[in-house]
Design an enzyme around this catalytic site. Structure first.
Site, PDB file in Angstrom:
ATOM      1  N   ARG A   1      89.769  59.981  40.724  1.00 33.97           N
ATOM      2  CA  ARG A   1      90.899  60.261  41.602  1.00 33.97           C
ATOM      3  C   ARG A   1      91.147  61.770  41.612  1.00 33.97           C
ATOM      4  O   ARG A   1      90.999  62.434  40.592  1.00 33.97           O
ATOM      5  CB  ARG A   1      92.158  59.555  41.102  1.00 33.97           C
ATOM      6  CG  ARG A   1      92.155  58.059  41.319  1.00 33.97           C
ATOM      7  CD  ARG A   1      93.467  57.422  40.920  1.00 33.97           C
ATOM      8  NE  ARG A   1      93.686  57.438  39.496  1.00 33.97           N
ATOM      9  CZ  ARG A   1      94.462  58.277  38.855  1.00 33.97           C
ATOM     10  NH1 ARG A   1      95.142  59.200  39.520  1.00 33.97           N
ATOM     11  NH2 ARG A   1      94.602  58.225  37.553  1.00 33.97           N
TER      12      ARG A   1
ATOM     13  N   TYR B   1      85.276  57.441  46.143  1.00 37.69           N
ATOM     14  CA  TYR B   1      85.406  56.922  44.787  1.00 37.69           C
ATOM     15  C   TYR B   1      86.753  56.232  44.512  1.00 37.69           C
ATOM     16  O   TYR B   1      87.811  56.770  44.848  1.00 37.69           O
ATOM     17  CB  TYR B   1      85.243  58.060  43.755  1.00 37.69           C
ATOM     18  CG  TYR B   1      84.739  57.556  42.412  1.00 37.69           C
ATOM     19  CD1 TYR B   1      83.373  57.478  42.160  1.00 37.69           C
ATOM     20  CD2 TYR B   1      85.610  57.124  41.417  1.00 37.69           C
ATOM     21  CE1 TYR B   1      82.892  56.994  40.951  1.00 37.69           C
ATOM     22  CE2 TYR B   1      85.134  56.638  40.213  1.00 37.69           C
ATOM     23  CZ  TYR B   1      83.783  56.580  39.983  1.00 37.69           C
ATOM     24  OH  TYR B   1      83.298  56.095  38.786  1.00 37.69           O
TER      25      TYR B   1
ATOM     26  N   HIS C   1     103.033  50.302  37.352  1.00 32.78           N
ATOM     27  CA  HIS C   1     101.675  50.480  36.819  1.00 32.78           C
ATOM     28  C   HIS C   1     101.597  49.730  35.482  1.00 32.78           C
ATOM     29  O   HIS C   1     101.605  50.333  34.423  1.00 32.78           O
ATOM     30  CB  HIS C   1     101.447  51.992  36.641  1.00 32.78           C
ATOM     31  CG  HIS C   1     100.048  52.379  36.309  1.00 32.78           C
ATOM     32  ND1 HIS C   1      99.741  53.552  35.670  1.00 32.78           N
ATOM     33  CD2 HIS C   1      98.863  51.759  36.521  1.00 32.78           C
ATOM     34  CE1 HIS C   1      98.441  53.638  35.512  1.00 32.78           C
ATOM     35  NE2 HIS C   1      97.881  52.573  36.011  1.00 32.78           N
TER      36      HIS C   1
ATOM     37  N   SER D   1      96.717  56.545  30.938  1.00 33.76           N
ATOM     38  CA  SER D   1      95.292  56.253  30.754  1.00 33.76           C
ATOM     39  C   SER D   1      94.862  56.610  29.330  1.00 33.76           C
ATOM     40  O   SER D   1      95.506  57.399  28.641  1.00 33.76           O
ATOM     41  CB  SER D   1      94.444  56.982  31.790  1.00 33.76           C
ATOM     42  OG  SER D   1      94.807  58.310  31.844  1.00 33.76           O
TER      43      SER D   1
END
Ligand code: OXD
Ligand code: MN
Length: 601
Positions: free
Chosen positions: A70, A211, A240, A262
């Site tokens: 991203r 992507y 999320h 993440s």
């Protein structure tokens, strides 16, 4: 293939975009297996997809080396007033951005096919689901969307003649001149990439990247950046968060939604295999939760996705056996090593690969070094698998229930080697919102912020909240008011605390269910807790560590509250919260003031 839809808005939009982008043809996707197979064949014939001998119906793709993740710097929230995008988003005036992008879209699909991909985020027909239509010139996007969402005729049928949909425009931005050979992974240079969101129109325009989240527009773009402001307007939540069901030995079910930045093991937790007898864990989703209040006043969650788009490196039978089982067949792999025997491989897969072809297409072996003598990774750190959620052996039988599952527990967390205890429970909703808003993680390769060792990632939504972060926090507070006594309890976890000599104190992985068990028992009022300045933590003996090699002293360290450490964190938290300016909710200021009082500041 043409279409039977009579949705005039959709037909007009497809015509408008086709006229602008000038593709050789337009193909409406029906979501069938035959269509999936035909797309794959096009890509195998072109050399873009490599069939994997070892995994039935599975393929490896290699992206362009410049198009691997991203692109947060090229991601925009285009609201009429800049202030409405807030301090966490890039902003360009929507009229200006559309002018720039219309120029880029002009003729951008020459030599290509425009695929019309009608998709549903969430089970088709669920009152929580939303319909999107992605226009894309990438067959790779078509096959990934088949896995990640529900695609095709059933969606058009649900849309009907007048139904609303989110238009999601996508092009790889690489038109072909007559006779020009296509590249394996067409895309545009970074300065031409735009991942644009127009939340006031529920519209997405993406250009230049093929992507993941840049191109599969149902995921981060629709389900979070467009859905979050939509949810605020409509009084629900787009988060999320993974969703899981934990069942205790008495058969009582608890539903947990958890948000982590993440590199904090979110997919691993979503597919957790409990290490304690009698407890069962089932996965409902690994990335996104859409939640609405039900008729009984509780909060019900669905997973809007239909597949997993997971990070490969680090995934192994040790760290996540259920993910490994989910990708044995019918999977897409991007930027992994191709082994000599026709399988894929990545770093920390926990199996040996002596030789293969790396993600850039070069010969590779584990001893390969670059010009500076540094080891060369075989897989890109953001190499991904795409796999249908139904292939997960522990997928919950109710994962597609259109009504969703009632959430009992919210968990926030981050990766902190010091300071933050293994688990704490918020005093109340506002305190929990404060915990989520100030969630932080140490910088890792996946979220590198060279300037700061700690990256604040509010509710793990930093790159995904499609409006002003202060308004987002206020929306959380409002949801708490609406849910009242039926609101989920909120907890904060840190699996990553280290001892003075740098060793992990907590074993993690399947053992994390012990912490979840304590949360469930708190919900039931079965176990006690110790009140500390940062929340309730387990009373010694209440967290089940039977059979674990964690000493009492280590447990005490895991739950220790370092008051001096918290004091030194406060100025940075204060500065961070102040970035929300006048839109920082008063109740958040109150939370900070109360924390300061509790730690003696
Ligand atoms: C993801 C992310 O890919 O959060 O899910 O970056
Ligand atoms: Mn994610």
């Amino acid at each position: 293939m043409t279409t039977t839809t009579k949705n005039t808005k959709l037909l007009a939009w497809v015509e408008e975009m086709a006229n602008l982008c000038n593709p050789d043809k337009v193909q409406w996707c029906d979501g069938s297996k035959a269509e999936y197979d035909a797309m794959i064949k096009i890509m195998v014939d072109a050399g873009a997809a490599i069939p994997l001998g070892k995994r039935p119906n599975s393929y490896l793709f290699r992206s362009d080396p410049s198009d691997v993740a991203r692109v947060e710097d090229r991601t925009y929230i285009a609201t009429r007033n800049q202030e409405d995008a807030g301090p966490t988003n890039n902003w360009i005036d929507p009229v200006k951005l559309k002018t720039i992008m219309r120029d880029l879209y002009k003729g951008c699909m020459r030599g290509r096919t425009l695929y019309v991909i009608p998709f549903s985020m969430g089970p088709v027909g669920s009152p929580i689901s939303k319909i999107g239509v992605e226009l894309s010139d990438s067959p790779y996007v078509v096959v990934n969307m088949h896995i990640m969402t529900r695609v095709g005729d059933k969606v058009l049928k649900a849309l009907g003649e007048n139904g609303a949909f989110v238009p999601c425009m996508h092009s790889v931005g690489a038109p072909l001149e007559p006779g020009q050979k296509d590249s394996r992974w067409p895309c545009a240079p970074i300065e031409k990439k735009y991942i644009a969101h127009f939340p006031e129109e529920n519209l997405i325009w993406s250009f230049g990247s093929g992507y993941g989240g840049n191109a599969l527009l149902g995921k981060k773009c629709l389900a979070l950046r467009i859905a979050s402001p939509m949810a605020r307007r409509e009084g629900w939540m787009a988060e999320h968060m993974l969703i899981l069901r934990l069942t205790n030995p008495q058969g009582k079910r608890f539903h947990i939604a958890a948000a982590f930045p993440s590199a904090c093991g979110k997919t691993n937790l979503a597919m957790l295999q409990p290490s304690i007898a009698g407890w069962k864990c089932e996965c409902i989703g690994d990335d996104i939760a859409w939640m609405k209040t039900g008729a009984d006043g509780r909060l019900y969650a669905i997973n809007p996705e239909a597949g997993f788009f997971g990070v490969c490196p680090g995934t192994s039978y040790k760290s996540n056996p259920m993910a490994m089982e989910s990708i044995k067949a019918n999977a897409i792999f991007t930027n992994c090593v191709l082994t000599d025997d026709g399988d894929i491989w990545w770093e920390d897969m926990d199996v040996e690969c002596k030789h293969g072809i790396d993600w850039k297409g070069n010969e590779w072996s584990p001893d390969r070094k670059d010009a500076e003598g540094k080891p060369v990774k075989g897989a890109h750190p953001n190499a991904r698998f795409t796999a249908p959620a139904r292939q997960c052996p522990v997928i919950c039988p109710d994962w597609e229930d259109p009504a969703g599952v009632p959430i009992d527990i919210f968990v926030f967390g981050g990766r902190r080697s010091k300071l933050v205890p293994l688990v704490s429970e918020a005093y109340n909703w506002d305190h929990g919102v404060y915990m989520g808003a100030t969630a932080a993680s140490e910088a890792t390769a996946a979220a590198l912020d060279a300037k700061k060792a700690i990256r604040r990632d509010p509710m793990a939504m930093l790159p995904f909240c499609g409006y002003h972060i202060g308004d987002y926090w206020q929306h959380w507070l409002n949801m708490g008011d609406k849910l009242g006594a039926k609101a989920p309890k909120i907890f904060y976890t840190n699996w990553f605390r280290k001892s003075g000599d740098g060793k992990w104190l907590w074993p993690g992985f399947g053992e994390n269910c012990r912490v979840l068990k304590w949360m469930c028992e708190r919900v039931e009022g079965k176990v006690g807790a110790v009140e500390t300045p940062v929340g309730y933590v387990p009373k010694p003996g209440d967290l089940d560590v039977s059979g674990l090699k964690v000493s009492e002293a280590e447990m005490a360290e895991l739950l220790h509250i370092d008051v001096e450490g918290w004091k030194s964190e406060v100025p940075e938290i204060e500065e961070y919260l102040s970035t929300a300016g006048a839109r920082l909710p008063l109740r958040m200021k109150t939370q900070l003031a109360e924390l300061k009082k509790r730690i003696g500041l």
